[in-house]
Design an enzyme around this catalytic site. Sequence first.
Site, PDB file in Angstrom:
ATOM      1  N   ASN A   1     -65.209  67.478  11.751  1.00 45.44           N
ATOM      2  CA  ASN A   1     -64.115  68.454  11.674  1.00 45.44           C
ATOM      3  C   ASN A   1     -63.904  69.046  13.064  1.00 45.44           C
ATOM      4  OD1 ASN A   1     -62.633  70.925  11.337  1.00 45.44           O
ATOM      5  ND2 ASN A   1     -63.119  70.876   9.164  1.00 45.44           N
TER       6      ASN A   1
ATOM      7  N   HIS B   1     -58.063  70.817   9.372  1.00 47.52           N
ATOM      8  CA  HIS B   1     -57.612  71.750   8.340  1.00 47.52           C
ATOM      9  C   HIS B   1     -56.509  72.609   8.946  1.00 47.52           C
ATOM     10  CE1 HIS B   1     -58.864  74.599   4.840  1.00 47.52           C
ATOM     11  NE2 HIS B   1     -57.584  74.735   5.115  1.00 47.52           N
TER      12      HIS B   1
ATOM     13  N   ARG C   1     -54.064  75.310   8.980  1.00 50.15           N
ATOM     14  CA  ARG C   1     -53.734  76.492   8.184  1.00 50.15           C
ATOM     15  C   ARG C   1     -52.336  76.995   8.540  1.00 50.15           C
ATOM     16  NH1 ARG C   1     -59.472  76.919   8.177  1.00 50.15           N
ATOM     17  NH2 ARG C   1     -60.215  77.408   6.062  1.00 50.15           N
TER      18      ARG C   1
ATOM     19  N   THR D   1     -62.389  80.993   6.238  1.00 48.96           N
ATOM     20  CA  THR D   1     -62.933  79.652   6.066  1.00 48.96           C
ATOM     21  C   THR D   1     -62.996  79.342   4.577  1.00 48.96           C
ATOM     22  OG1 THR D   1     -64.766  78.173   6.666  1.00 48.96           O
ATOM     23  CG2 THR D   1     -65.343  80.414   5.986  1.00 48.96           C
TER      24      THR D   1
ATOM     25  N   HIS E   1     -55.937  77.268  14.564  1.00 50.90           N
ATOM     26  CA  HIS E   1     -56.715  76.216  15.229  1.00 50.90           C
ATOM     27  C   HIS E   1     -55.882  74.930  15.262  1.00 50.90           C
ATOM     28  CE1 HIS E   1     -57.802  75.870  10.990  1.00 50.90           C
ATOM     29  NE2 HIS E   1     -58.611  76.907  11.060  1.00 50.90           N
TER      30      HIS E   1
ATOM     31  N   GLU F   1     -57.597  68.570   5.259  1.00 44.81           N
ATOM     32  CA  GLU F   1     -57.939  69.575   4.257  1.00 44.81           C
ATOM     33  C   GLU F   1     -56.850  70.639   4.199  1.00 44.81           C
ATOM     34  OE1 GLU F   1     -62.789  69.614   4.975  1.00 44.81           O
ATOM     35  OE2 GLU F   1     -61.547  71.285   5.688  1.00 44.81           O
TER      36      GLU F   1
ATOM     37  N   HIS G   1     -69.873  72.028   4.411  1.00 41.97           N
ATOM     38  CA  HIS G   1     -69.923  73.459   4.717  1.00 41.97           C
ATOM     39  C   HIS G   1     -71.360  73.869   5.021  1.00 41.97           C
ATOM     40  CE1 HIS G   1     -67.540  77.211   4.929  1.00 41.97           C
ATOM     41  NE2 HIS G   1     -68.756  77.759   4.881  1.00 41.97           N
ATOM     42  N   ASP G   2     -71.596  74.183   6.294  1.00 38.36           N
ATOM     43  CA  ASP G   2     -72.892  74.649   6.800  1.00 38.36           C
ATOM     44  C   ASP G   2     -73.988  73.597   6.748  1.00 38.36           C
ATOM     45  OD1 ASP G   2     -71.815  77.022   7.535  1.00 38.36           O
ATOM     46  OD2 ASP G   2     -72.765  78.224   5.967  1.00 38.36           O
TER      47      ASP G   2
ATOM     48  N   ARG H   1     -57.080  79.949  25.068  1.00 35.62           N
ATOM     49  CA  ARG H   1     -56.660  80.037  26.467  1.00 35.62           C
ATOM     50  C   ARG H   1     -55.223  79.552  26.672  1.00 35.62           C
ATOM     51  NH1 ARG H   1     -59.683  80.090  31.373  1.00 35.62           N
ATOM     52  NH2 ARG H   1     -58.186  80.526  33.033  1.00 35.62           N
TER      53      ARG H   1
END
Length: 250
Positions: free
Chosen positions: A7, A43, A45, A100, A50, A70, A190-191, A18
Amino acid sequence: MINLSVNINKVATLRNARGGNVPDVQKFATDCELFGANGITVHPRPDERHIRRSDVFTLRPLVKTEFNIEGYPSDDFMNLVLMVKPEQVTLVPDTPAQLTSNSGWTIAGNEEFLTAVVDRLREAGIRSSIFVDTDLANIKAAAATGADRIELYTEPFAVEFPNNPEKAIAPYIEASRTAHNCGLGVNAGHDLSLLNLEFFASHMPYLQEVSIGHCLISDALYLGIENTIKAYQKALGKHNNYVEHNNRQI
């Protein structure tokens, strides 16, 4: 074989902080493939904090492994993925302002909506995956939508793992078996990290893919992205010679 999808959202977050094009999200994605990733996950959004919609279109012809997008299946999101046609779309229940993806779908009450979304994706030749927790009845309900796969939300595993690895993995093993028995493929994310991935992957039956972003990109700050991808592939049971010579396999 368990595939590793990287990801790259956090790379886009750094670029956007920046302005300009440093780091180059597109080059980073292709380098991840070169270094052994089996897929690229994004992903996008609604606020484009991002990955941007423009990134999705630019990445589509560049990604030669598996492209996984996603998102919450809003009208805008569905229009995007039906134009881009990635190999896989992972449906998440995020609200627009959510930081998230921190919970899976509750299928009850969303069956008709998700079934219609899955049908549209299938008609377009796109594999569908529904982000869910380990509740077995919920997984069976996900299968009833016609989805191809589920993605198991693994933060609860990651939290419990340092205290009791066997307790942490137990509901995921049962969830994966239930999904398989319902005809669903199994992804997870996830994690997941270098601290817990080897244990998770070695104990999980039927696991096909992990999608990892935050921890992997954080590790790359210290190890470099090439070494990091090789370390994650090693944790998944793949030797470096496989990664070096077979990085185009899915």
